[in-house]
Design a protein around this motif. Structure first.
Motif, PDB file in Angstrom:
ATOM      1  N   LEU A  34       0.853  -1.179   0.000  1.00  8.50           N
ATOM      2  CA  LEU A  34       0.000   0.000   0.000  1.00  8.50           C
ATOM      3  C   LEU A  34       0.887   1.226   0.000  1.00  8.50           C
ATOM      4  CD1 LEU A  34      -2.796   1.413   0.359  1.00  8.50           C
ATOM      5  CD2 LEU A  34      -2.398   1.236   2.832  1.00  8.50           C
ATOM      6  N   LEU A  35       0.587   2.160  -0.907  1.00 13.12           N
ATOM      7  CA  LEU A  35       1.333   3.411  -0.972  1.00 13.12           C
ATOM      8  C   LEU A  35       0.332   4.546  -1.176  1.00 13.12           C
ATOM      9  CD1 LEU A  35       4.141   4.784  -1.056  1.00 13.12           C
ATOM     10  CD2 LEU A  35       4.074   4.484  -3.541  1.00 13.12           C
ATOM     11  N   LEU A  36       0.246   5.452  -0.193  1.00  8.77           N
ATOM     12  CA  LEU A  36      -0.619   6.625  -0.249  1.00  8.77           C
ATOM     13  C   LEU A  36       0.250   7.823  -0.615  1.00  8.77           C
ATOM     14  CD1 LEU A  36      -3.247   8.238   0.359  1.00  8.77           C
ATOM     15  CD2 LEU A  36      -2.487   8.312   2.751  1.00  8.77           C
ATOM     16  N   LYS A  37      -0.015   8.424  -1.767  1.00 13.24           N
ATOM     17  CA  LYS A  37       0.753   9.591  -2.206  1.00 13.24           C
ATOM     18  C   LYS A  37      -0.175  10.800  -2.236  1.00 13.24           C
ATOM     19  CE  LYS A  37       2.096   7.174  -5.836  1.00 13.24           C
ATOM     20  NZ  LYS A  37       2.660   6.815  -7.138  1.00 13.24           N
ATOM     21  N   ILE A  38       0.108  11.787  -1.378  1.00  8.24           N
ATOM     22  CA  ILE A  38      -0.660  13.030  -1.351  1.00  8.24           C
ATOM     23  C   ILE A  38       0.262  14.128  -1.861  1.00  8.24           C
ATOM     24  CG2 ILE A  38      -1.914  14.672   0.085  1.00  8.24           C
ATOM     25  CD1 ILE A  38      -2.638  12.316   1.914  1.00  8.24           C
ATOM     26  N   ASP A  39      -0.234  14.923  -2.825  1.00 11.47           N
ATOM     27  CA  ASP A  39       0.614  15.882  -3.534  1.00 11.47           C
ATOM     28  C   ASP A  39       1.192  16.974  -2.649  1.00 11.47           C
ATOM     29  OD1 ASP A  39       0.154  14.416  -5.835  1.00 11.47           O
ATOM     30  OD2 ASP A  39      -1.437  15.751  -6.559  1.00 11.47           O
ATOM     31  N   SER A  40       0.464  17.450  -1.656  1.00 11.34           N
ATOM     32  CA  SER A  40       0.989  18.498  -0.774  1.00 11.34           C
ATOM     33  C   SER A  40       0.250  18.450   0.557  1.00 11.34           C
ATOM     34  CB  SER A  40       0.836  19.882  -1.417  1.00 11.34           C
ATOM     35  OG  SER A  40      -0.526  20.177  -1.618  1.00 11.34           O
ATOM     36  N   GLY A  41       0.857  19.045   1.576  1.00 13.95           N
ATOM     37  CA  GLY A  41       0.226  19.128   2.886  1.00 13.95           C
ATOM     38  C   GLY A  41       0.743  18.129   3.900  1.00 13.95           C
ATOM     39  N   CYS A  42       1.702  17.282   3.510  1.00 13.90           N
ATOM     40  CA  CYS A  42       2.221  16.262   4.420  1.00 13.90           C
ATOM     41  C   CYS A  42       3.684  16.558   4.749  1.00 13.90           C
ATOM     42  CB  CYS A  42       2.079  14.881   3.801  1.00 13.90           C
ATOM     43  SG  CYS A  42       0.357  14.474   3.408  1.00 13.90           S
ATOM     44  N   SER A  45       7.050  11.062   5.262  1.00 12.00           N
ATOM     45  CA  SER A  45       6.637   9.886   4.503  1.00 12.00           C
ATOM     46  C   SER A  45       7.426   8.690   5.006  1.00 12.00           C
ATOM     47  CB  SER A  45       6.851  10.089   2.997  1.00 12.00           C
ATOM     48  OG  SER A  45       8.215  10.256   2.724  1.00 12.00           O
ATOM     49  N   ASP A  46       6.933   7.508   4.664  1.00 11.49           N
ATOM     50  CA  ASP A  46       7.616   6.272   5.007  1.00 11.49           C
ATOM     51  C   ASP A  46       7.409   5.284   3.862  1.00 11.49           C
ATOM     52  OD1 ASP A  46       5.009   5.283   5.299  1.00 11.49           O
ATOM     53  OD2 ASP A  46       5.085   5.266   7.489  1.00 11.49           O
ATOM     54  N   ASP A  47       7.650   4.015   4.110  1.00  9.12           N
ATOM     55  CA  ASP A  47       7.511   3.000   3.066  1.00  9.12           C
ATOM     56  C   ASP A  47       6.097   2.912   2.502  1.00  9.12           C
ATOM     57  OD1 ASP A  47      10.168   2.322   3.367  1.00  9.12           O
ATOM     58  OD2 ASP A  47       9.765   0.567   4.624  1.00  9.12           O
ATOM     59  N   HIS A  48       5.113   3.457   3.212  1.00 13.70           N
ATOM     60  CA  HIS A  48       3.721   3.391   2.773  1.00 13.70           C
ATOM     61  C   HIS A  48       3.204   4.747   2.291  1.00 13.70           C
ATOM     62  CE1 HIS A  48       3.782  -0.669   4.205  1.00 13.70           C
ATOM     63  NE2 HIS A  48       4.242  -0.231   5.350  1.00 13.70           N
ATOM     64  N   GLY A  49       4.113   5.716   2.147  1.00 12.35           N
ATOM     65  CA  GLY A  49       3.749   6.980   1.527  1.00 12.35           C
ATOM     66  C   GLY A  49       3.621   8.150   2.466  1.00 12.35           C
ATOM     67  N   SER A  50       2.776   9.093   2.064  1.00 13.25           N
ATOM     68  CA  SER A  50       2.600  10.359   2.766  1.00 13.25           C
ATOM     69  C   SER A  50       2.054  10.138   4.171  1.00 13.25           C
ATOM     70  CB  SER A  50       1.633  11.250   1.985  1.00 13.25           C
ATOM     71  OG  SER A  50       2.095  11.463   0.668  1.00 13.25           O
ATOM     72  N   ASN A  51       2.521  11.012   5.101  1.00 15.36           N
ATOM     73  CA  ASN A  51       2.102  10.901   6.490  1.00 15.36           C
ATOM     74  C   ASN A  51       2.185  12.274   7.149  1.00 15.36           C
ATOM     75  OD1 ASN A  51       1.169   9.596   8.775  1.00 15.36           O
ATOM     76  ND2 ASN A  51       3.101   8.599   9.244  1.00 15.36           N
ATOM     77  N   ASP A  52       1.609  12.372   8.331  1.00 13.66           N
ATOM     78  CA  ASP A  52       1.623  13.616   9.104  1.00 13.66           C
ATOM     79  C   ASP A  52       1.146  14.773   8.226  1.00 13.66           C
ATOM     80  OD1 ASP A  52       2.621  12.318  11.436  1.00 13.66           O
ATOM     81  OD2 ASP A  52       4.605  12.310  10.508  1.00 13.66           O
ATOM     82  N   CYS A  53      -0.116  14.694   7.845  1.00 18.20           N
ATOM     83  CA  CYS A  53      -0.701  15.618   6.873  1.00 18.20           C
ATOM     84  C   CYS A  53      -1.635  16.609   7.548  1.00 18.20           C
ATOM     85  CB  CYS A  53      -1.466  14.833   5.811  1.00 18.20           C
ATOM     86  SG  CYS A  53      -0.437  13.606   4.968  1.00 18.20           S
ATOM     87  N   SER A  62      -5.148  16.101  -3.298  1.00 22.63           N
ATOM     88  CA  SER A  62      -5.037  15.214  -4.456  1.00 22.63           C
ATOM     89  C   SER A  62      -3.822  14.317  -4.304  1.00 22.63           C
ATOM     90  CB  SER A  62      -4.945  16.031  -5.755  1.00 22.63           C
ATOM     91  OG  SER A  62      -3.819  16.875  -5.723  1.00 22.63           O
ATOM     92  N   GLY A  63      -3.861  13.227  -5.026  1.00 19.58           N
ATOM     93  CA  GLY A  63      -2.775  12.254  -5.001  1.00 19.58           C
ATOM     94  C   GLY A  63      -3.259  10.938  -5.570  1.00 19.58           C
ATOM     95  N   SER A  64      -2.732   9.846  -5.016  1.00 21.67           N
ATOM     96  CA  SER A  64      -3.152   8.523  -5.474  1.00 21.67           C
ATOM     97  C   SER A  64      -2.912   7.485  -4.393  1.00 21.67           C
ATOM     98  CB  SER A  64      -2.400   8.126  -6.753  1.00 21.67           C
ATOM     99  OG  SER A  64      -1.023   7.974  -6.467  1.00 21.67           O
ATOM    100  N   VAL A  65      -3.626   6.397  -4.543  1.00 22.16           N
ATOM    101  CA  VAL A  65      -3.431   5.223  -3.695  1.00 22.16           C
ATOM    102  C   VAL A  65      -3.000   4.096  -4.619  1.00 22.16           C
ATOM    103  CG1 VAL A  65      -4.527   3.545  -2.166  1.00 22.16           C
ATOM    104  CG2 VAL A  65      -5.218   5.952  -2.071  1.00 22.16           C
ATOM    105  N   ASP A  66      -1.841   3.513  -4.344  1.00 21.95           N
ATOM    106  CA  ASP A  66      -1.346   2.360  -5.086  1.00 21.95           C
ATOM    107  C   ASP A  66      -1.478   1.141  -4.174  1.00 21.95           C
ATOM    108  OD1 ASP A  66      -0.649   4.078  -7.147  1.00 21.95           O
ATOM    109  OD2 ASP A  66       1.413   4.285  -6.464  1.00 21.95           O
ATOM    110  N   LEU A  67      -2.240   0.180  -4.620  1.00 23.86           N
ATOM    111  CA  LEU A  67      -2.526  -1.000  -3.822  1.00 23.86           C
ATOM    112  C   LEU A  67      -2.189  -2.239  -4.624  1.00 23.86           C
ATOM    113  CD1 LEU A  67      -3.905  -2.451  -1.376  1.00 23.86           C
ATOM    114  CD2 LEU A  67      -6.056  -2.230  -2.649  1.00 23.86           C
ATOM    115  N   SER A 128      -3.873   1.406  -9.114  1.00 21.31           N
ATOM    116  CA  SER A 128      -3.442   2.763  -8.828  1.00 21.31           C
ATOM    117  C   SER A 128      -4.653   3.660  -9.052  1.00 21.31           C
ATOM    118  CB  SER A 128      -2.286   3.178  -9.739  1.00 21.31           C
ATOM    119  OG  SER A 128      -1.870   4.489  -9.408  1.00 21.31           O
ATOM    120  N   THR A 129      -5.134   4.282  -7.985  1.00 24.93           N
ATOM    121  CA  THR A 129      -6.334   5.095  -8.046  1.00 24.93           C
ATOM    122  C   THR A 129      -6.020   6.532  -7.680  1.00 24.93           C
ATOM    123  OG1 THR A 129      -7.667   3.184  -7.416  1.00 24.93           O
ATOM    124  CG2 THR A 129      -8.686   5.341  -7.169  1.00 24.93           C
TER     125      THR A 129
END
Length: 172
Positions: A34-42, A45-53, A62-67, A128-129
């Protein structure tokens, strides 16, 4: 997964003035990712993507979720939410991943939520959504601060953990 992401992003429209969230993925099945990518505001990040947003009212998120799900989830697979609102009010439910409806009641507002889950099985997939969500311009609660903290998880029909983690959300 889409339901959990939509729930997190929709909370500000119900609860507050802006939103901050952080998450930890404790367990993910060896054949899945699982990878959560948020374009801005975070801020991290770690191995699973954007964090502390953190997002203000009116922000575009905006961004995407890759599962990647490495094996089918059949009848008997579940997802669960176990959170406390403001460290007091429980918001806990478990629903089938597929083949039935998911029904729960949102605490405080006592709103019933009932939606159909996809048919079983949920096949192994790579997905990828993208998402693009505009937060409302104004706080519907006029700045009342509300927080929720707890766990989210998915188990397959054998009871093995596919995904588990913690989520903290604050809206104000």
């Amino acid at each position: 997964m889409k339901f959990l992401l939509a729930t997190v992003l929709a909370l500000p429209s119900v609860l507050g003035d802006g939103i901050q969230f952080s998450r930890t993925i404790d367990t993910i099945a060896d054949d899945s990712s699982l990878l959560l990518k948020i374009d801005s505001g975070c801020s991290s990040s770690d191995d699973h993507g954007s964090n502390d947003c953190s997002f203000a009212w009116g922000d575009e998120v905006s961004g995407s979720v890759d599962l990647s799900l490495g094996h089918d989830l059949g009848e008997g697979s579940t997802f669960s939410v176990n959170m406390k609102v403001d460290s007091i009010v429980p918001f806990a439910f478990s629903c089938p991943v597929c083949g039935a409806n998911c029904t729960t009641t949102v605490p405080i507002v006592n709103q019933d939520v009932n939606f159909a889950m996809p048919p079983c099985p949920v096949s192994a997939l790579d997905l990828s959504t993208p998402f693009d969500y505009a937060l409302p311009a104004d706080s519907p609660t006029k700045g009342v601060k509300v927080s929720a903290k707890g766990t989210l998880g998915v188990k397959d029909a054998a009871g093995d953990t596919v995904l588990s983690g913690d989520l903290t959300v604050t809206v104000q």
